[in-house]
Design a protein around this motif. Sequence first.
Motif, short mmCIF file in Angstrom:
data_model
loop_
_atom_site.label_atom_id
_atom_site.label_comp_id
_atom_site.label_asym_id
_atom_site.label_seq_id
_atom_site.Cartn_x
_atom_site.Cartn_y
_atom_site.Cartn_z
N THR A 151 -6.43 64.02 55.78
CA THR A 151 -5.27 64.91 55.81
C THR A 151 -4.47 64.68 54.53
O THR A 151 -4.58 63.62 53.92
CB THR A 151 -4.33 64.66 57.01
N TRP A 152 -3.68 65.66 54.14
CA TRP A 152 -2.87 65.52 52.93
C TRP A 152 -1.72 66.53 53.00
O TRP A 152 -1.68 67.38 53.89
CB TRP A 152 -3.71 65.75 51.66
N GLY A 153 -0.81 66.42 52.05
CA GLY A 153 0.29 67.38 51.98
C GLY A 153 0.60 67.77 50.55
O GLY A 153 0.26 67.06 49.61
N GLY A 154 1.23 68.91 50.40
CA GLY A 154 1.75 69.36 49.11
C GLY A 154 3.23 69.70 49.28
O GLY A 154 3.75 69.63 50.39
N ILE A 155 3.88 70.05 48.18
CA ILE A 155 5.30 70.43 48.26
C ILE A 155 5.40 71.91 47.93
O ILE A 155 5.11 72.30 46.79
CB ILE A 155 6.16 69.66 47.25
N VAL A 156 5.78 72.71 48.92
CA VAL A 156 5.83 74.15 48.66
C VAL A 156 7.28 74.61 48.47
O VAL A 156 8.21 74.07 49.05
CB VAL A 156 5.13 74.96 49.78
N ASP A 157 7.43 75.61 47.63
CA ASP A 157 8.72 76.13 47.18
C ASP A 157 8.97 77.47 47.87
O ASP A 157 8.37 78.47 47.51
CB ASP A 157 8.71 76.29 45.65
N VAL A 158 9.86 77.45 48.87
CA VAL A 158 10.00 78.61 49.74
C VAL A 158 11.31 79.34 49.46
O VAL A 158 12.39 78.75 49.48
CB VAL A 158 9.96 78.15 51.22
N PRO A 161 17.48 79.73 44.76
CA PRO A 161 17.46 79.89 46.22
C PRO A 161 16.10 79.45 46.78
O PRO A 161 15.39 80.23 47.43
CB PRO A 161 17.68 81.40 46.40
N VAL A 162 15.72 78.22 46.47
CA VAL A 162 14.38 77.74 46.81
C VAL A 162 14.51 76.44 47.61
O VAL A 162 15.28 75.56 47.22
CB VAL A 162 13.55 77.47 45.53
N GLN A 163 13.79 76.34 48.72
CA GLN A 163 13.75 75.10 49.50
C GLN A 163 12.36 74.48 49.33
O GLN A 163 11.36 75.18 49.45
CB GLN A 163 13.94 75.41 50.99
N SER A 164 12.33 73.17 49.06
CA SER A 164 11.03 72.49 48.92
C SER A 164 10.68 71.77 50.23
O SER A 164 11.46 70.96 50.72
CB SER A 164 11.09 71.50 47.76
N HIS A 165 9.52 72.11 50.76
CA HIS A 165 9.06 71.54 52.04
C HIS A 165 7.66 70.95 51.88
O HIS A 165 6.85 71.50 51.13
CB HIS A 165 8.93 72.64 53.11
N PRO A 166 7.33 69.92 52.67
CA PRO A 166 5.93 69.50 52.73
C PRO A 166 5.12 70.54 53.52
O PRO A 166 5.63 71.13 54.46
CB PRO A 166 5.97 68.19 53.53
#
Length: 401
Positions: free
Chosen positions: A320-327, A238-243
């Motif tokens: 600037t930069w981004g990562g992929i977070v697991d929500v 039940p995890v959504q990956s978002h920038p």
Amino acid sequence: MNEHPDFLWRSPEPRRSYEVVVVGAGGHGLATAYYLAREHGITDVAVLEKGWLAGGNITRNTTVIRSNYLWDESAAIYEHALKLWEGLEDELGYDLLFSQRGVLNLAHTLQDVRESVRRVGANRLNGIDAEWLDPEQVGELCPILSVSPEARYPVLGATFQPRGGIARHENVAWGYARAADALGVDLIQGCEVTGIDVQDGRAVGVQTSLGRIAAGSVALVAAGHSSLLAGMVGLELPVQSHPLQALVSELYEQVLDTVVMSNAVHVYVSQAHKGELVMGAGIDSYNSYAQRGSLHVIEHQLAAAIELFPIFAQAKVLRTWGGIVDVCPDASPIVGLTPVERLYLNCGWGTGGFKATPASGSTFAWTVAHDEPHQLNRPFSLDRFAGGALIDEHGAAAVAH
Ligand SMILES: Cc1cc2nc3c(=O)[nH]c(=O)nc-3n(C[C@H](O)[C@H](O)[C@H](O)COP(=O)(O)OP(=O)(O)OC[C@H]3O[C@@H](n4cnc5c(N)ncnc54)[C@H](O)[C@@H]3O)c2cc1C
């Protein structure tokens, strides 16, 4: 401590078999390997990393550390982490630039105020340092912050955790990596896990871009890629990956002595030791595995920052930069056992897992070593989503960190 003074860690060829294979050389994977070796004497461990060590969220985050979460379960694990942070530089023998400069969480609406005051009460019941400050006290603590009642989102008060702060994220990864390596852990970079071997319901190894590696236990610690790895054994998370994006300004003289966060206007700011203003934002709303985000999020973030800190209007963005977070749906992590024997999962830390790194690693190592939940990670089991015992930390964790 380290036998290779010219290197932080060795670069060994992977062996064909290990007692434990940890997938992911981010902060949590490296900490897991370190505590397995240090606290459980399990040194026959490999950490497999598809890219380079600490190329993921561990060095893409904004380094905010605090433990003022609402529910007892979260307060317990994040406060355990904060206590470990307080001794970590000595333990690892490495400078982490850990700075307990305090964290302010601003309230801009009556709903914010009610929620924040409730959280301060809950934190105190859990022995966590937490204070409620009125706008005047907020202004005294952070003179460059606008507390004018004329502001578009006036500051109605703030929670303050004096023991909160920041640390230098790459040093944290390197400190754990160096200490794990010195204890005999193999850190293998450029080694992507492409499959998980299961026999009779039990994980027995992994397929990788460098060949098959047998394992007594497999521990998945892959943050934004966790769903892909779990999918290899047919497990749907039940995890959504978002920038999630962040940015830094050019270097400035010290103007900001504490960390300031605002969930309502979607920005949080600290000033790094070198002098950059470090600013985080809300997540990009779509799912993605690209480590970058959209420009409109940065525009919104900067508009919010200038609203709160008028003197930032002339500051220049450097990077600037981004990562992929697991929500997860309840904004809390998943740590523990899976339906596959000897396959363990540590993910879902979303936008706020840096602060948890030491507690995540130490309790997860305990779980892998004992094949059972640790008392601090037991509430964060995967089966809470079937049983319904969710730990809703959206107020404390959601956009802010
Ligand atoms: C912009 C931003 C700001 C943030 N700010 C904060 C903050 O201020 N405070 C806070 O507490 N938290 C913050 N976070 C969240 C925090 O960074 C993460 O929750 C935490 O770092 C995740 O754990 P990790 O370090 O192990 O993840 P990662 O460093 O992402 O490690 C996972 C690793 O797994 C590897 N991997 C994935 N798939 C495979 C595979 N198949 N085979 C081998 N390796 C694989 C990846 O390459 C990666 O290196 C922020 C995150 C971002 C992106």
